[in-house]
Write an enzyme that holds these catalytic residues in place. Structure first.
Site, PDB file in Angstrom:
ATOM      1  N   GLU A 143       7.809  20.245  11.026  1.00  0.00           N
ATOM      2  CA  GLU A 143       7.223  18.958  10.639  1.00  0.00           C
ATOM      3  C   GLU A 143       8.135  18.163   9.706  1.00  0.00           C
ATOM      4  OE1 GLU A 143       3.276  19.771   9.185  1.00  0.00           O
ATOM      5  OE2 GLU A 143       2.490  20.089  11.199  1.00  0.00           O
ATOM      6  N   GLU A 194       0.382  23.430  17.447  1.00  0.00           N
ATOM      7  CA  GLU A 194      -0.745  23.649  16.531  1.00  0.00           C
ATOM      8  C   GLU A 194      -1.921  22.798  16.977  1.00  0.00           C
ATOM      9  OE1 GLU A 194      -0.018  23.198  12.360  1.00  0.00           O
ATOM     10  OE2 GLU A 194       1.762  24.494  12.364  1.00  0.00           O
TER      11      GLU A 194
END
Length: 775
Positions: A185, A256
């Site tokens: 991320e 995710e």
């Protein structure tokens, strides 16, 4: 620009060379624009996140087996740098940090592995997975085009990859690892680093690919991931938010799929459990809708549920304000999506009728119907046939015998000459403690003269820590704490009594976890910022530049009084006449409950602290910090059975805020109520195609169905949490279900009128709702 193109070209060449070498061995994993390609065949993968460091080796086989039975192909895990290299150059791969053993267990059960090396992981984990010694490396800037950081990052990533290769764990070697992740991320903070950000991304990708693992690499939430690294999506609704692969030759992967959501207004936000908050789990139907939409709209071929098993943040590994219990999401069954038509209804309220290829269909609100061969409905997201279970904590041992408890009052430091450090300034907390303890004492002496007048004064403290406890002349005067979503600084403004002459002010600054994300994390500051005293109408007297003493950690921590050996190093007292007050250690013993059910401590009666069982920390607790619901964010604390002995288990707690240990109970956790709710038009699993829908319920842990709490074939009102008989009900419902289920570990009941003696109300769509007790 030319430099970036050269790096990308080099990446492709290295990757191609590795693929050629592995292909010669007969096992190969590549990808195309549709999916990961395993030994020449495209595969759709359903994965679940499970972190080895958040459970114990004794638990791994059963957890992995449950994941497999739930339909998963892949177990996905982070690699936690700070557990493996807590001291620079000293590695730990023992016990619950035995990464190789964890991966081998996954392989033994026939599943694949997605290995998220990072080494920045975030994961609501202490310091985002970085070891704190990295903070003290000269001239370092985390996660940027910074030579000191890149060197240490490369060393660790190479260490892990080399270990995996040596153990033969990559797929081309015959192992289960089919994909790896570098970074995590980064796009969320990349702009903060200017031109250094993209350079770092290109370097990280080149470094990873150059290790020649023989499996693809990915970057989560990184739209500019250089070829051949795959950019992937993290989020609640990747079917709507994912921009897609940045190359037509890359597949759409969802690394995710969050199984909980925010309680706030942002419906697409991730919600993990933090002290002071309630957590909202996603309904299986909502998750199913999101998955089907990702496959239909983005041509997705890999979905990982985050988390599939949450586990426990043992010790001090939870990030700031994160609870000890890491969340468990509801796993979904695997469905074999060999389908070519997805009919989507975004309307959350209406049920339209649609014509599709001369087939008339009704689409439930906010649902997706999946049609095999564009004709037969094989899956509807609004009709997920998932069993629901209610966990029950059964108190099996009350620790209420006052004679079995002992107490040790943590001494409040008064003498500056005995301090660990001294200085004429307020020290930054993590730099001072090296994040090896939550606690840092700040001690200062203040001279009060008779001429100063009123002996009642105000103490003012501003801090960037999470909790502050204040003592004046060894007397407790007040506390204050912050919250995860509140202002960074906390302020204590309290009355205190001063004596004439020297007064000792002792301030205990407490961290409830360290940060796990953000740009320039190494520059974040914590601890006390300002201390002042005001008497009467006089101006505030600031003590910032007075001589301060510092004590790192608590006395009980230094002497390890939570261990069997260390407990004898202090003099414990009976608690018969003890008035519960801050900073007290308590100890007792208890026996291990029989059976195999999970064991927990109910700490509802306590305040804030940490708890150890046989020297093993089962984490921080903070039950006095209530969520908006009025309940603690967590009151039950898991004790892995691997930590226990048959009897005389040593239980030690350090309590910061008071609390009553006599009300603590030892509990076992079991699923005592199970429920199934299926309608007559629900689509059965693919392996049961052609058969009628069925309600399937089963008991865990060897229990059997002991009674039927509710059964109704008709149009029962409600769901597994709240239910009643509707306007249509077959009177034989309860007797039919009892005959099929009582005394058995599990049962299945067809949802069809003939099973219940005929149709109780023709023309009405019917369902069967069953709620059963397990004992």
């Amino acid at each position: 620009m030319r430099g970036g193109m050269a790096i990308t070209a080099a990446l492709v060449v290295v990757a191609a060379a590795a693929e050629s070498r592995w292909a010669e061995l007969g096992r190969e994993i590549t990808y195309d624009g549709r999916a990961l390609v395993v030994s020449g065949a495209r595969r759709m993968f359903f994965s679940g996140d499970m972190h080895y460091a958040r459970s114990t080796p004794e638990m791994w086989p059963k957890l992995i087996a449950k994941a497999k039975n739930g339909g998963l192909d892949v177990i996905q895990t982070y690699v936690f740098w700070n557990v493996h290299e807590p001291i620079q150059g000293q590695y730990n791969f023992e016990g619950r940090y035995d990464l190789v053993k964890f991966i081998r267990e996954i392989q033994a059960q026939g599943l694949y592995v997605s290995l998220r090396i990072g080494p920045f992981v975030e994961a609501e984990w202490k310091y985002g997975g970085f070891p704190f010694w990295l903070h003290d490396v000269p001239s370092i800037t985390f996660r940027s085009d910074n030579e000191p950081f890149k060197q240490h990052m490369q060393n660790f990533v190479t260490k892990i990859v080399t270990m995996m290769k040596h153990e033969g764990l990559y797929y081309p070697q015959g192992g289960p690892i089919i994909i790896s992740q570098i970074e995590n991320e980064y796009q969320m903070i990349e702009p903060a680093f200017g031109a250094s950000g993209p350079r770092y991304v290109r370097w990280a990708a080149a470094m990873a690919v150059g290790l020649q693992t023989g499996v693809p690499w990915m970057m989560c939430k990184q739209n500019d991931a250089p070829d051949p690294v795959i950019n992937t999506c993290n989020g609640l609704i990747c079917g709507e938010t994912f921009v897609g692969p940045n190359s037509p030759n890359k597949p759409a992967l969802w690394t995710e799929n969050w199984t909980s959501r925010s309680n706030g207004q942002n419906n697409s936000a991730f919600s993990y459990p933090i002290y002071g908050n309630d957590t909202k789990l996603r309904a299986p139907e909502d998750i199913a809708f999101a998955v089907a939409l990702f496959i239909a709209r983005k041509k997705g071929s890999f979905v990982s549920y985050y988390m599939y098993h949450g586990g426990t943040n043992f010790g001090r590994f939870a990030a700031s304000y994160v609870t000890t219990s890491y969340y468990d999401g509801a796993p979904l069954d695997e469905y074999d999506f060999k389908c070519v038509a997805f009919l989507v209804n975004f309307d959350q309220h209406n049920t339209p009728k649609v014509e599709f290829r001369n087939i008339s269909l009704e689409l439930a609100p906010k649902s997706i119907s999946v049609l095999s061969d564009c004709r037969n409905v094989v899956f509807e997201t609004a009709k997920v046939n998932a069993q629901h279970g209610s966990r029950t904590a059964n108190a099996v041992q009350s620790l209420n015998d006052i004679n079995n408890w002992k107490a040790f009052i943590e001494p409040v430091p008064q003498d500056l000459s005995k301090s660990t450090y001294t200085g004429n300034q307020l020290f930054e907390q993590l730099t001072t403690t090296k994040d090896e303890t939550d606690y840092l004492w700040y001690i200062v002496s203040y001279k009060n003269r008779a001429s100063d007048g009123n002996q009642i004064a105000h103490l003012y403290v501003k801090s960037l820590a999470h909790i502050l406890h204040a003592f004046v002349n060894n007397e407790y005067v007040g506390s204050v704490h912050g919250s995860h979503d509140g202002p960074r600084n906390i302020v204590l403004n309290t009355h205190m009594s001063l004596k004439e002459g020297d007064n000792t002010i002792s301030l205990l600054s407490v961290m409830v976890g360290s940060p796990d994300s953000g740009a320039y994390m190494e520059r974040r500051t914590f601890g006390i910022q300002t201390v002042g005293i005001q008497q009467g109408q006089q101006p505030m007297h600031l003590l910032n530049n007075d001589l301060w003493g510092y004590q790192v950690g608590l006395f009980g921590e230094k002497d390890s009084i939570y261990t069997q050996e260390g407990t004898n190093s202090v003099r414990w007292m009976d608690i018969n006449n003890l008035i519960y007050h801050p900073l007290t250690w308590y100890k007792t013993t208890f026996s291990t409950p029989p059976g195999n059910d999970a064991v927990t401590l109910n700490l509802t009666s306590m305040g804030k602290g940490e708890v150890w069982v046989n020297g093993e920390s089962i984490g921080r607790y903070w039950v006095s910090f209530k969520a908006p619901s009025g309940q603690p964010s967590q009151s039950l604390y898991h004790i892995p059975r691997g930590f226990l002995t048959p009897k005389d288990n040593l239980l030690v707690l350090v309590e910061e805020m008071g609390g009553d240990p006599l009300q603590i109970t030892v509990n076992t956790m079991s699923v005592t109520t199970v429920c199934g709710n299926v309608d007559e038009f629900s689509v059965p699993p693919l392996q049961s195609r052609g058969k009628v829908p069925k309600v399937r319920i089963w008991c865990q842990g060897g229990n059997r169905i002991s009674s039927i709490e509710f059964a109704s074939y008709g149009n029962p009102v409600g769901d597994c949490r709240s239910f009643r008989i509707g306007s249509c009900h077959a009177e034989s419902s309860e007797s039919v279900v009892k005959q099929s289920c009582i005394g058995r570990r599990g049962c299945s009941i067809p949802v069809m009128a003939a099973k219940f003696g005929g149709d109780p109300c023709p023309g009405i769509q019917k369902s069967l709702l069953v709620v059963a007790d397990c004992r």
